[in-house]
Design an enzyme around this catalytic site. Sequence first.
Site, PDB file in Angstrom:
ATOM      1  N   ASP A  85      43.063  34.468  24.383  1.00  0.00           N
ATOM      2  CA  ASP A  85      41.937  34.748  25.267  1.00  0.00           C
ATOM      3  C   ASP A  85      40.778  35.324  24.456  1.00  0.00           C
ATOM      4  O   ASP A  85      40.941  35.768  23.319  1.00  0.00           O
ATOM      5  CB  ASP A  85      42.397  35.754  26.335  1.00  0.00           C
ATOM      6  N   ASP A  87      37.452  37.268  26.146  1.00  0.00           N
ATOM      7  CA  ASP A  87      36.841  38.491  26.673  1.00  0.00           C
ATOM      8  C   ASP A  87      37.859  39.570  27.001  1.00  0.00           C
ATOM      9  O   ASP A  87      38.859  39.315  27.676  1.00  0.00           O
ATOM     10  CB  ASP A  87      36.028  38.164  27.926  1.00  0.00           C
TER      11      ASP A  87
END
Length: 249
Positions: A85, A87
């Site tokens: 991922d 953010d």
Amino acid sequence: MVSKSSPKKPRGRNIFKALFCCFRAQHVGQSSSSTELAAYKEEANTIAKSDLLQCLQYQFYQIPGTCLLPEVTEEDQGRICVVIDLDETLVHSSFKPINNADFIVPIEIEGTTHQVYVLKRPYVDEFLRRMGELFECVLFTASLAKYADPVTDLLDRCGVFRARLFRESCVFHQGCYVKDLSRLGRDLRKTLILDNSPASYIFHPENAVPVQSWFDDMADTELLNLIPIFEELSGAEDVYTSLGQLRAP
């Protein structure tokens, strides 16, 4: 995408609606037609990733279609695929100015250019470098490519990520953007996901290596501490067995 001053993402602004990684649909019916789904997205309200914990109830289903990833390269043959991922896992971004921002990325939204201030999580460079040595690394974010692609260009100078997947590659399920690992085209026994939001991997929790959300704590050592764990996992024949052993008390 949240401001530095608060871990809660602001609501109701067109800018944030355009770039935020997660939405909650309102008045969602039972029909799964593409027309209605588009309407649901139009009605969606933005929510913070942490709010997605309430979306953990789901009914698994398979999405038809082609694989999201290309064929494995010769270099990555035999390697585990790690989905990572962006953010609050590797970086934190804000529309509000941050004095010590590592990057400032211009993003055009509805004809207006906005500056996005990006902070790199401590030890992210060392972490990505080691991950690239051990795994087939894939960036998978629920953010839009117009934001995530230029940020990743600046973050991944060494070309660790073999592929990048954005919001359109997620499954919109019960108000959440879910990363369905079964669509990657990789053996799930040789696939891991690193994400700060459990709702992102609710279809495959047994493939997940959880990571704490990060905003601006420059004393954070989470990524540094994860390196030896991934070094151990890199030789696994079956990630389910290896992760089960790591989770055992």
